[in-house]
Design a protein around this motif. Structure first.
Motif, PDB file in Angstrom:
ATOM      1  N   ILE A  76       0.876  -1.162   0.000  1.00  0.00           N
ATOM      2  CA  ILE A  76       0.000   0.000   0.000  1.00  0.00           C
ATOM      3  C   ILE A  76       0.919   1.219   0.000  1.00  0.00           C
ATOM      4  O   ILE A  76       1.806   1.344   0.841  1.00  0.00           O
ATOM      5  CB  ILE A  76      -0.908  -0.005   1.235  1.00  0.00           C
ATOM      6  N   VAL A  77       0.689   2.094  -0.993  1.00  0.00           N
ATOM      7  CA  VAL A  77       1.661   3.156  -1.238  1.00  0.00           C
ATOM      8  C   VAL A  77       1.765   4.115  -0.059  1.00  0.00           C
ATOM      9  O   VAL A  77       2.746   4.832   0.083  1.00  0.00           O
ATOM     10  CB  VAL A  77       1.301   3.886  -2.548  1.00  0.00           C
ATOM     11  N   ASP A  78       0.768   4.149   0.838  1.00  0.00           N
ATOM     12  CA  ASP A  78       0.832   5.117   1.935  1.00  0.00           C
ATOM     13  C   ASP A  78       1.576   4.585   3.156  1.00  0.00           C
ATOM     14  O   ASP A  78       1.454   5.148   4.240  1.00  0.00           O
ATOM     15  CB  ASP A  78      -0.566   5.612   2.317  1.00  0.00           C
ATOM     16  N   TYR A 124      -5.233  19.166  -1.695  1.00  0.00           N
ATOM     17  CA  TYR A 124      -6.447  19.562  -2.408  1.00  0.00           C
ATOM     18  C   TYR A 124      -7.018  20.854  -1.822  1.00  0.00           C
ATOM     19  O   TYR A 124      -7.479  21.722  -2.554  1.00  0.00           O
ATOM     20  CB  TYR A 124      -7.487  18.437  -2.360  1.00  0.00           C
ATOM     21  N   PHE A 174       0.267  10.490   5.150  1.00  0.00           N
ATOM     22  CA  PHE A 174      -0.055  10.448   3.727  1.00  0.00           C
ATOM     23  C   PHE A 174      -1.423  11.054   3.430  1.00  0.00           C
ATOM     24  O   PHE A 174      -1.550  11.927   2.585  1.00  0.00           O
ATOM     25  CB  PHE A 174      -0.016   8.989   3.255  1.00  0.00           C
ATOM     26  N   ILE A 175      -2.416  10.592   4.149  1.00  0.00           N
ATOM     27  CA  ILE A 175      -3.777  11.026   3.824  1.00  0.00           C
ATOM     28  C   ILE A 175      -3.935  12.514   4.127  1.00  0.00           C
ATOM     29  O   ILE A 175      -4.589  13.255   3.393  1.00  0.00           O
ATOM     30  CB  ILE A 175      -4.818  10.160   4.568  1.00  0.00           C
ATOM     31  N   GLN A 208      -2.420  14.493   1.323  1.00  0.00           N
ATOM     32  CA  GLN A 208      -3.317  14.530   0.168  1.00  0.00           C
ATOM     33  C   GLN A 208      -4.414  15.564   0.383  1.00  0.00           C
ATOM     34  O   GLN A 208      -4.679  16.398  -0.476  1.00  0.00           O
ATOM     35  CB  GLN A 208      -3.951  13.158  -0.039  1.00  0.00           C
TER      36      GLN A 208
END
Lengths: 725, 725
Positions: B337-339, B369, B361-362, B365
């Motif tokens: 899982i890339v995160d 945004y 990570f999240i 992101q």
């Protein structure tokens, strides 16, 4: 279409389905048909029916339902398991949607009177409203507050889709990781493809150049390299030789079979050497083929030598004795300019498209853009070449250019039939050829593996079907009339599409029902392959190998199956809120599909390659594309309904895009590359590197007779010492 | 603006430029000013004026022209060299364009009479045509065949741009490779950043978890790891301590200076402890600061211990004793899982933004945004908050909320001035703050290095200026009147923009001229830094360190300089074919800029970080964006001219996009990752890994007094044996 004719067509389809089920139950119980109904089990050396003599005719349902994901993986591979994840996910989306949409939206729609009002005012364009439309959003009055329920439903369906696709992506990623970390030795995990190797420097051979480059970077783990050669000539000879070998085997078998008790010396088979064996000199088959083989073998051998020595190209396969290094090497940038020494994880040996390996970087780029443009034009204007074809093939032209057809064409009845059907025939032929054409175009892009090419073709086919079936049918005639409006203002396409939607709902309801009842009925009963098998066995097969060829089942055919399923998904999704009645049809389609294909995957189809779930990101992207189409359509339809709060839907497509980006960032790279964490898992034994290497030698270049030393021209010395730094 | 006022403004600017040149020649020859005009040379320990005593006042021109790219790299780094590649490329584009456009298009335009005809027919909207417009495309009659020349010129300029940016990309890529393969030991080439480390498993420490993970994957090359800690507290204490140390030094220096011959015991400095040293108890400075330092040192030490032990975060720096492995590790996917275990090449130690390293990570992101949305809103609607600010700060509101201002505000003359200037003041403050605001927003995205954050801010600033200056000024008032039209039909924006273009040409001509004459004049003469330096030296500086602080020059300031240059590029490009007269102005801007900044780079500015040319892909993307804007504008303008063959321009933007994708595919990855071919080059000596490791310890955590063992909590044991597999 009114209610009664809809029910009639539904009933007919259902009856056909029942008949096909019974046919299947009956035919599959006959041992002579086992090779058609259980080929996957037979090829894997398992007992076709699982040991039980007296099976209930519906035992397959129980078997399919009780099979686990691990059963699917062991019988049919990770790709098939991923396909079932896709089916289950879509099924889940529709079941969760139906739970809310059916009991809420249908009562709201039925108790309104929008259609009656519209008829009285006659303000809308003329549409034929059927009884079914009373159950849909079309029956809600303009600007009604009841539209709030439909607006919230639009959100509900979207969020259900986000949640389940997110879970599915997670699950598929885990499936892929599990397969990649398996302790089994898989040749492709030890190899990488290297392309765009720069010209050989003065005083070095290609082999030395490649070996020294990689040995310097991976001193301890580099094993050897295999230079890609231009195999066109050698392949031709090899195919020819194999053909003669097969024919010889067959002739020998025929000869053996002819030695009956009555005639113990038998009849030596003979054939004519001319066109299709119909004309020419008659020769003794066994002698003829033996002679041909004796002629070809030395030719092939010398061509093999020449290929390995003189037809080396600027690409190679590089082998490592450690799969973590291979995984790392396939991800690393090796040269400062990206178009030199480009690397790629190797696919399974059988999947390699050799001729595409040595296409230059710049040519690959250019080919890709050209193919994209061709496909885009084809999707948008595919009717034009068909019209052109049918114009050329009009009877008068046929008579002109193919005068020998004149007598046939001049027959009155035949003439009118031909004139009526020629354009349709062109269309049918085009649509039948399309998947093959798209696969050919995808391969022309320079894609180096079969699995990747199928994915690329499948993606193109999806956009073709969605644009032409869904949007095409919906707009149907209306499109051409309003083409001018659209040209002036492309934004008017969405409201136009939206306003034409309810009219086509019943058409698509019937379409989905036909697809699952008749389509899955035929799939399960395998009537067509059964007939073909028996015909072949009776008239063409001369020996055991021929019979096996006749029943070898092929694979699930993702290239057309997945776009087909995605089209149904798109249709049902786009209509889900407008005509909630379609959702149960979607549930049946994907539920029945899951059940029947589970049976086929476990017992019938044999996968022809394994990509460890790399198809999933493609499916995911197309699910997102369908979601976006659904959300835009709904926005347009709320506009048609003159609902003041329609802009509340504007965030939805933005959320979809962010969701897609998030998933892409979180999961995608693990599908493009192998994570080191995964590749570092222990193997059950040290890999036999020579065997790994040999599995990548193309069959036309590997021959028991040719001495191994001759391959050394295109291969490299095994690195025996690790002291190069 | 008519011709004479244009020439007047041009002449005035030129005179200012000449004066500033002379001022520079005079001031820079005075040794007392050398620290302002040659700080880069002085800091590098070179003789400021290069040894020659009696310099010609224009020697700098000759020195700048004769300096090689290698000189720039050695004096100011690769990033600066890349900036000059950018300037030279744009200069080349304009020179090659001018060679064709000036002698061909101007005669064609001058000999036509479109403006006269338009005036007679009065069909066009009312525009004030100046004499200059006779030299432009505006003077061509509608539908005239002369437009062919302009159409071909549009293609010519585009292809010149493709050719030169392609060459530049190639060149910059080589520059980057050369810098990365240098045999010098650079700490950042041996380290990677690891983020999103999963929670510590039961029974392990964070250190053990990280070390065992990387030691397994890189058994021979893993050196050790440094866990990222939350340094907020310790930084605060450290900054405080450093402040007191500086003040103590200063007090000691002041005391030493006061010991004149007349008064050998000197005057012990004293200050008040209250607000700004103005109120409070008077204390002896040296004693006070020594006491404070003695208090803080143990506090800092215990906080350092606590930080290293208890404030460990889920991120780390991992060190390898081999730069090829570090380069490879920074590119590899480590977790399925890339995160999890995300890796990144480490920037220079000084560039690290520690607090951003341990953002999830999240969250990264989501932050990204959110920042994108904020910036997009700011670019599109930045006038709204300004209007709001000025509404709030109207005088009546000021009086209401800040009653103590009442007497000031009530003065008649002041009142009218304030009322007139408050909105403008708000705008000016906003524009001045904007780069800092954008940098802050970019850092909020979670970007882990200073250089990257500057790039991100610079990109945002470019879009802001292009949209607001270029499009804003061009459409000016017209926009709001026609806002309704645009909302109905967004496609009308292009023709609207196109038809407003010629009217603003003279405005932009003057703008560009002002920019280069006055802007570059000020840049070269460094009047403002000179004045500030002398003021500081006279009134604020107490010791040598203060003086050095006063003249330390800072860096070139890419964050605002590059967007500014790109704005000029966009302006000149968009007008190049419409008003070819603007091209020589572009040539002068970039020629003069190249010359003057060459001087500044060699002698004045000191780069604060080095990214090895990673700014280039950003510049390239924005050049492409400008090209697209230019091509769309031209397409629109040919439409306004009702030229039948305008659609011949449609392929141009498509070619631009394909060109950009090609360049991206061919070059970009080498800017994101380090190619192994480059990283494997030999170093001049074996790296001192302890020193590499130490260079990454943040200053607030490194202290001579603290024993080294205490760091072991957050660092890991040196891997002494390589036998872990």
């Amino acid at each position: 279409m009114d209610l009664s004719s809809f029910l009639t067509s539904l009933g007919t389809s259902f009856v056909i389905f029942l008949i096909l089920m019974l046919v299947f139950a009956w035919l599959s119980s006959k041992p002579g048909n086992h090779v058609v109904y259980y080929p996957n089990r037979i090829l894997k050396g398992l007992d076709p029916t699982g040991g039980s003599r007296t099976r209930s005719p519906f035992a397959w349902i129980q078997e399919a339902l009780s099979s686990s994901e691990q059963d699917v993986i062991s019988m049919s591979g990770v790709d098939t398991a991923v396909y079932f994840v896709f089916l289950a996910t879509v099924l889940g989306i529709f079941v969760l949607s139906a739970v809310v949409l059916l009991p809420v939206l249908i009562p709201i729609a039925v108790t309104d009177d929008g259609i009656k009002n519209a008829k009285m005012n006659n303000t809308q364009t003329v549409e034929t409203f059927s009884e079914l439309d009373n159950l849909s959003m079309g029956n809600i009055n303009l600007r009604s507050n009841r539209l709030w329920a439909f607006l919230l439903a639009t959100y509900w369906v979207s969020f259900v889709a986000y949640y389940l696709t997110w879970k599915a992506y997670n699950h598929v990623s885990a499936l892929r990781a599990e397969a990649l970390m398996s302790p089994e030795i898989k040749a492709e995990q030890f190899a990488i493809i290297v392309r765009d190797i720069p010209p050989v420097p003065e005083g070095q051979t290609r082999k030395e150049q490649i070996d020294s480059f990689f040995r310097k970077l991976y001193p301890d783990t580099f094993y050897r390299s295999m230079i890609v050669t231009d195999n066109k000539e050698v392949n031709k000879l090899w195919v020819e030789l194999e053909g003669y070998k097969k024919k010889l085997d067959r002739s020998v078998a025929v000869f053996a079979a002819s030695k009956t008790e009555a005639k113990p010396e038998g009849v030596r088979p003979a054939h004519k050497t001319g066109f299709l064996g119909l004309v020419g000199k008659k020769v003794d088959s066994i002698e003829f083929y033996s002679e041909k083989i004796n002629e070809l073998v030395p030719k092939l051998e010398s061509e093999q030598k020449a290929t390995l020595r003189e037809k080396q190209k600027n690409a190679a396969l590089v082998f490592f004795n450690n799969r973590a290094t291979a995984a790392s090497a396939a991800q690393n940038l090796h040269a400062q300019i990206v178009d030199k020494w480009t690397v790629l994880a190797a696919p399974e040996p059988g999947q390699l498209i050799w001729a595409n390996l040595y296409i230059d970087f710049i040519h690959r780029q250019v080919r890709q853009y050209i193919v994209y443009v061709i496909v885009a034009l084809m999707i948008l204007f595919y009717t034009i070449p068909i019209a052109a074809v049918s114009a050329i093939t009009t009877l008068n032209n046929l008579k002109k250019y193919l005068p020998f057809l004149k007598p046939v064409v001049n027959i009155g009845a035949l003439k009118s039939i031909l004139e009526a059907f020629l354009p349709q025939l062109a269309l049918i032929i085009f649509l039948a050829m399309l998947p093959k054409l798209l696969l050919f175009l995808s391969k022309s892009e320079g894609i180096p593996s079969e699995g990747h090419a199928v994915r690329a073709a499948s993606g193109k086919y999806f956009y073709f079907t969605v644009l032409n079936v869904f949007i095409g049918v919906t707009l149907s005639g209306a499109l051409f009339e309003t083409l001018e409006t659209i040209q002036k203002n492309p934004n008017s396409l969405v409201p136009l599409l939206a306003s034409s939607l309810p009219g086509s709902a019943t058409f698509f309801l019937t379409y989905v029902a036909l697809k699952f009842f008749v389509g899955y009925g035929l799939e399960l009963s395998r009537i067509v392959p059964l007939i073909i098998f028996h015909l072949k066995k009776k008239f063409l097969c001369k020996c055991e190998a021929d019979v096996k060829d006749a029943w070898t089942p092929g694979d699930l055919g993702y290239g057309t199956r997945i776009p087909g399923d995605l089209l149904i998904f798109t249709l049902v999704l786009c209509y889900s809120v407008i005509t909630p009645l379609i959702v149960p049809f979607g549930v049946i389609y994907f539920g029945l599909g899951w059940l029947i294909l589970r049976n086929q995957a476990l017992k019938v189809y044999v996968p022809s390659y394994e990509t460890y779930g790399r198809i999933w990101p493609h499916i995911f992207n197309r699910i997102i594309a369908s979601l976006l189409l659904y959300q835009l359509t709904m926005f347009g339809f709320f506009g048609v309904k003159k609902f003041f709060y329609a802009p509340i839907l504007i965030p939805l497509p933005i959320i979809s895009l962010i969701f897609a980006f998030l998933c892409h960032n979180k999961f995608y790279r693990a599908f493009a590359d192998t994570a080191l964490e995964v590749a570092r898992y222990e193997l059950k034994e040290a890999p036999n590197m020579d065997q790994v290497f040999r599995s990548f030698v193309p069959p036309s270049l590997s021959s028991e007779k040719v001495d191994d030393d001759q391959f050394e021209d295109a291969r490299s010395q095994v690195s025996r010492s690790g002291s190069f730094v």
